[in-house]
Write a protein that holds these residues in place. Structure first.
Motif, short mmCIF file in Angstrom:
data_model
loop_
_atom_site.label_atom_id
_atom_site.label_comp_id
_atom_site.label_asym_id
_atom_site.label_seq_id
_atom_site.Cartn_x
_atom_site.Cartn_y
_atom_site.Cartn_z
N GLU A 34 27.05 -46.29 -36.51
CA GLU A 34 26.36 -45.66 -35.37
C GLU A 34 26.35 -44.15 -35.55
OE1 GLU A 34 28.36 -46.23 -31.69
OE2 GLU A 34 26.80 -45.27 -30.49
N VAL A 35 25.16 -43.57 -35.45
CA VAL A 35 25.01 -42.12 -35.56
C VAL A 35 25.52 -41.46 -34.28
CG1 VAL A 35 23.34 -40.24 -35.67
CG2 VAL A 35 23.07 -42.25 -37.15
N GLN A 36 26.44 -40.53 -34.45
CA GLN A 36 26.93 -39.75 -33.31
C GLN A 36 26.94 -38.28 -33.68
OE1 GLN A 36 30.72 -41.40 -32.05
NE2 GLN A 36 29.69 -42.88 -30.73
N LEU A 37 26.57 -37.44 -32.70
CA LEU A 37 26.51 -36.00 -32.90
C LEU A 37 27.15 -35.33 -31.70
CD1 LEU A 37 22.78 -36.05 -33.90
CD2 LEU A 37 24.62 -35.43 -35.47
N GLN A 38 27.90 -34.29 -31.96
CA GLN A 38 28.56 -33.56 -30.88
C GLN A 38 28.45 -32.07 -31.15
OE1 GLN A 38 31.05 -35.17 -28.53
NE2 GLN A 38 31.82 -33.32 -27.60
N ALA A 39 27.76 -31.38 -30.27
CA ALA A 39 27.61 -29.93 -30.39
C ALA A 39 28.73 -29.23 -29.63
CB ALA A 39 26.26 -29.49 -29.85
N SER A 40 29.16 -28.10 -30.16
CA SER A 40 30.19 -27.31 -29.49
C SER A 40 30.04 -25.85 -29.91
CB SER A 40 31.59 -27.82 -29.85
OG SER A 40 31.82 -27.70 -31.24
N PRO A 97 18.79 -12.40 -24.12
CA PRO A 97 18.81 -13.20 -22.90
C PRO A 97 17.90 -14.43 -22.99
CG PRO A 97 18.79 -10.89 -22.34
CD PRO A 97 18.62 -10.97 -23.83
N GLU A 98 16.79 -14.31 -23.69
CA GLU A 98 15.88 -15.45 -23.81
C GLU A 98 16.42 -16.57 -24.71
OE1 GLU A 98 15.17 -12.24 -24.44
OE2 GLU A 98 13.85 -12.03 -26.21
N ASP A 99 17.56 -16.34 -25.36
CA ASP A 99 18.22 -17.41 -26.12
C ASP A 99 19.07 -18.30 -25.22
OD1 ASP A 99 18.79 -15.00 -28.71
OD2 ASP A 99 17.25 -16.58 -28.69
N THR A 100 19.21 -17.93 -23.96
CA THR A 100 20.01 -18.71 -23.02
C THR A 100 19.41 -20.11 -22.87
OG1 THR A 100 20.75 -16.78 -21.78
CG2 THR A 100 20.75 -18.90 -20.61
N ALA A 101 20.23 -21.12 -23.14
CA ALA A 101 19.77 -22.51 -23.10
C ALA A 101 20.94 -23.43 -23.41
CB ALA A 101 18.65 -22.73 -24.11
N THR A 102 20.71 -24.71 -23.20
CA THR A 102 21.62 -25.71 -23.73
C THR A 102 21.13 -26.10 -25.11
OG1 THR A 102 22.18 -26.54 -21.53
CG2 THR A 102 22.62 -27.99 -23.40
N TYR A 103 22.02 -26.04 -26.07
CA TYR A 103 21.67 -26.32 -27.46
C TYR A 103 22.18 -27.71 -27.85
CZ TYR A 103 20.23 -21.50 -28.18
OH TYR A 103 19.56 -20.30 -28.13
N TYR A 104 21.32 -28.43 -28.55
CA TYR A 104 21.64 -29.77 -29.01
C TYR A 104 21.40 -29.85 -30.52
CZ TYR A 104 20.82 -30.94 -24.07
OH TYR A 104 20.86 -30.97 -22.70
N CYS A 105 22.20 -30.65 -31.19
CA CYS A 105 21.86 -31.01 -32.56
C CYS A 105 21.34 -32.45 -32.53
CB CYS A 105 23.04 -30.87 -33.50
SG CYS A 105 24.55 -31.73 -33.03
N ALA A 106 20.43 -32.74 -33.43
CA ALA A 106 19.78 -34.04 -33.40
C ALA A 106 19.30 -34.43 -34.78
CB ALA A 106 18.61 -34.03 -32.42
N THR A 107 19.17 -35.71 -34.96
CA THR A 107 18.52 -36.24 -36.16
C THR A 107 17.31 -37.03 -35.73
OG1 THR A 107 19.67 -38.37 -36.18
CG2 THR A 107 20.79 -36.51 -37.25
N LYS A 120 12.48 -35.06 -35.45
CA LYS A 120 12.21 -35.28 -34.04
C LYS A 120 13.54 -35.46 -33.31
CE LYS A 120 7.78 -37.56 -34.90
NZ LYS A 120 7.90 -37.55 -36.37
N PHE A 121 13.49 -35.36 -32.01
CA PHE A 121 14.69 -35.48 -31.18
C PHE A 121 15.01 -36.95 -31.01
CE2 PHE A 121 17.54 -32.91 -28.89
CZ PHE A 121 17.88 -33.52 -27.70
N GLY A 122 15.53 -37.57 -32.08
CA GLY A 122 15.75 -39.01 -32.10
C GLY A 122 17.13 -39.42 -31.66
N ASN A 123 18.15 -38.95 -32.39
CA ASN A 123 19.54 -39.17 -32.03
C ASN A 123 20.12 -37.82 -31.63
OD1 ASN A 123 19.91 -42.00 -33.04
ND2 ASN A 123 19.44 -41.03 -34.99
N TRP A 124 20.78 -37.74 -30.52
CA TRP A 124 21.40 -36.49 -30.10
C TRP A 124 22.64 -36.78 -29.29
CZ3 TRP A 124 17.26 -38.69 -27.79
CH2 TRP A 124 17.34 -38.91 -26.42
N GLY A 125 23.47 -35.79 -29.18
CA GLY A 125 24.70 -35.93 -28.41
C GLY A 125 24.75 -34.92 -27.29
N ARG A 126 25.95 -34.69 -26.81
CA ARG A 126 26.13 -33.73 -25.73
C ARG A 126 25.80 -32.34 -26.24
NH1 ARG A 126 32.09 -33.15 -23.62
NH2 ARG A 126 32.21 -31.91 -25.52
N GLY A 127 25.11 -31.57 -25.44
CA GLY A 127 24.74 -30.22 -25.81
C GLY A 127 25.83 -29.24 -25.48
N THR A 128 25.59 -27.98 -25.88
CA THR A 128 26.52 -26.92 -25.57
C THR A 128 25.74 -25.75 -25.00
OG1 THR A 128 28.33 -25.57 -26.49
CG2 THR A 128 26.43 -25.94 -27.93
#
Length: 123
Positions: free
Chosen positions: A1-7, A88-98, A109-117
């Motif tokens: 199972e693909v899992q990704l966790q951003a921090s 300031p325009e970089d303010t966002a929740t960032y996600y990694c994804a496959t 594409k935003f296929g598999n992703w985990g919790r953002g940071t």
């Protein structure tokens, strides 16, 4: 199972730096492409950067070119996003994804992703 966790997110002033980490499991980061995406409140999600499998081909959105650097540590099965000269325009929740299924080349594409940071940049 693909899992990704951003921090690694946090609050910084404009001009500051952060390094985000994306810990992967269920696959090897040196075999498949991984992308960083971000979504600011009230805005659509956008692709920020991508690193391909194998030979490290990288892509960047125009808005971050020259300021952000994507890299990976195969031994730690982790992909990083070094962010310098934050705005300031970089303010966002960032996600990694496959992509799903996994793909070798960028873009993904935003296929598999985990919790953002969350990254917050103050002026």
């Amino acid at each position: 199972e693909v899992q990704l966790q951003a921090s690694g997110g946090g609050s910084v002033q404009a001009g500051g730096s952060l390094r985000l980490s994306c810990a992967a499991s269920g696959f090897s980061v040196d075999d498949w492409a991984i992308g960083w995406f971000r979504q600011a409140p009230g805005k659509e999600r956008e692709g920020v950067s991508c690193i391909s499998g194998g030979v490290e081909s990288t892509d960047y959105a125009d808005s971050v070119k020259g300021r952000f650097t994507i890299s990976r540590d195969n031994a730690k099965n982790t992909v990083y996003l070094e962010m310098n000269n934050l705005r300031p325009e970089d303010t966002a929740t960032y996600y990694c994804a496959t992509d799903f299924p996994l793909t070798y080349y960028c873009p993904v594409k935003f296929g598999n992703w985990g919790r953002g940071t969350l990254v917050t940049v103050s002026s």
